[in-house]
Design a protein around this motif. Sequence first.
Motif, mmCIF file in Angstrom:
data_model
loop_
_atom_site.group_PDB
_atom_site.id
_atom_site.type_symbol
_atom_site.label_atom_id
_atom_site.label_comp_id
_atom_site.label_asym_id
_atom_site.label_seq_id
_atom_site.Cartn_x
_atom_site.Cartn_y
_atom_site.Cartn_z
ATOM 1 N N CYS A 141 6.716 -0.998 -19.170
ATOM 2 C CA CYS A 141 8.107 -1.431 -19.185
ATOM 3 C C CYS A 141 8.360 -2.215 -17.905
ATOM 4 O O CYS A 141 8.158 -1.699 -16.812
ATOM 5 N N THR A 142 8.790 -3.464 -18.043
ATOM 6 C CA THR A 142 9.146 -4.282 -16.886
ATOM 7 C C THR A 142 10.663 -4.261 -16.766
ATOM 8 O O THR A 142 11.373 -4.770 -17.632
ATOM 9 N N LEU A 143 11.159 -3.663 -15.702
ATOM 10 C CA LEU A 143 12.593 -3.512 -15.485
ATOM 11 C C LEU A 143 13.157 -4.744 -14.778
ATOM 12 O O LEU A 143 12.415 -5.501 -14.152
ATOM 13 N N PRO A 144 14.478 -4.957 -14.868
ATOM 14 C CA PRO A 144 15.097 -6.144 -14.266
ATOM 15 C C PRO A 144 14.884 -6.246 -12.749
ATOM 16 O O PRO A 144 14.902 -7.336 -12.193
ATOM 17 N N ASP A 145 14.678 -5.126 -12.048
ATOM 18 C CA ASP A 145 14.481 -5.181 -10.598
ATOM 19 C C ASP A 145 13.035 -5.528 -10.209
ATOM 20 O O ASP A 145 12.713 -5.591 -9.030
ATOM 21 N N GLY A 146 12.171 -5.773 -11.212
ATOM 22 C CA GLY A 146 10.809 -6.190 -10.929
ATOM 23 C C GLY A 146 9.768 -5.082 -10.957
ATOM 24 O O GLY A 146 8.586 -5.344 -10.862
ATOM 25 N N THR A 196 7.526 -1.984 -12.626
ATOM 26 C CA THR A 196 6.938 -1.705 -13.923
ATOM 27 C C THR A 196 6.651 -0.209 -14.029
ATOM 28 O O THR A 196 6.319 0.430 -13.023
ATOM 29 N N GLN A 197 6.804 0.308 -15.226
ATOM 30 C CA GLN A 197 6.545 1.716 -15.484
ATOM 31 C C GLN A 197 5.712 1.836 -16.740
ATOM 32 O O GLN A 197 5.925 1.089 -17.710
ATOM 33 N N ALA A 198 4.772 2.762 -16.750
ATOM 34 C CA ALA A 198 3.947 2.988 -17.918
ATOM 35 C C ALA A 198 4.791 3.599 -19.040
ATOM 36 O O ALA A 198 5.687 4.399 -18.793
ATOM 37 N N ILE A 199 4.505 3.192 -20.265
ATOM 38 C CA ILE A 199 5.212 3.736 -21.434
ATOM 39 C C ILE A 199 4.515 5.012 -21.869
ATOM 40 O O ILE A 199 3.289 5.055 -21.992
ATOM 41 N N ALA A 214 0.824 -1.209 0.000
ATOM 42 C CA ALA A 214 0.000 0.000 0.000
ATOM 43 C C ALA A 214 0.857 1.257 0.000
ATOM 44 O O ALA A 214 0.484 2.266 -0.591
ATOM 45 N N SER A 215 2.016 1.206 0.641
ATOM 46 C CA SER A 215 2.826 2.413 0.747
ATOM 47 C C SER A 215 3.712 2.636 -0.472
ATOM 48 O O SER A 215 4.066 3.767 -0.777
ATOM 49 N N SER A 216 4.081 1.586 -1.184
ATOM 50 C CA SER A 216 4.937 1.750 -2.353
ATOM 51 C C SER A 216 4.417 0.881 -3.493
ATOM 52 O O SER A 216 4.773 -0.279 -3.601
ATOM 53 N N PRO A 217 3.564 1.437 -4.320
ATOM 54 C CA PRO A 217 3.021 0.637 -5.418
ATOM 55 C C PRO A 217 4.103 0.219 -6.397
ATOM 56 O O PRO A 217 5.160 0.834 -6.487
ATOM 57 N N ASN A 218 3.832 -0.838 -7.139
ATOM 58 C CA ASN A 218 4.805 -1.399 -8.057
ATOM 59 C C ASN A 218 4.912 -0.600 -9.351
ATOM 60 O O ASN A 218 5.830 -0.797 -10.124
ATOM 61 N N ILE A 219 3.977 0.290 -9.605
ATOM 62 C CA ILE A 219 4.009 1.075 -10.839
ATOM 63 C C ILE A 219 4.632 2.430 -10.555
ATOM 64 O O ILE A 219 4.186 3.161 -9.689
ATOM 65 N N SER A 220 5.675 2.750 -11.279
ATOM 66 C CA SER A 220 6.415 3.984 -11.108
ATOM 67 C C SER A 220 5.987 4.999 -12.163
ATOM 68 O O SER A 220 5.154 4.708 -13.013
ATOM 69 N N PRO A 221 6.574 6.194 -12.163
ATOM 70 C CA PRO A 221 6.235 7.189 -13.187
ATOM 71 C C PRO A 221 6.531 6.696 -14.604
ATOM 72 O O PRO A 221 7.212 5.695 -14.791
ATOM 73 N N ASN A 222 6.056 7.431 -15.584
ATOM 74 C CA ASN A 222 6.182 7.033 -16.990
ATOM 75 C C ASN A 222 7.633 7.015 -17.463
ATOM 76 O O ASN A 222 8.488 7.707 -16.932
ATOM 77 N N ILE A 223 7.878 6.208 -18.500
ATOM 78 C CA ILE A 223 9.193 6.072 -19.107
ATOM 79 C C ILE A 223 8.993 5.919 -20.614
ATOM 80 O O ILE A 223 7.950 5.442 -21.056
#
Length: 69
Positions: A58-63, A65-68, A27-36
């Motif tokens: 975009c699924t990064l090696p550290d697990g 995901t970021q919206a394109i 809840a405190s740190s969602p898996n989806i980050s800002p856009n890339i």
Amino acid sequence: MRMRRILGLALAAATLVGVSAVGAGAASSPNISPNISRDDCTAAGGQIVARPYAGYVCTLPDGTTQAIT
């Protein structure tokens, strides 16, 4: 018999604590980050994944995901 009951309660309590800690972290740190951009994604070693009805991410090696964009 009493020892088995105590161990069962301890296991149940430990399970509940683990589940609540995982829920709080999600809840405190969602898996989806800002856009890339697509170029930045591939440059960072990520993979572009198509999601039905949700666009590309975009699924990064550290697990993460970021919206394109």
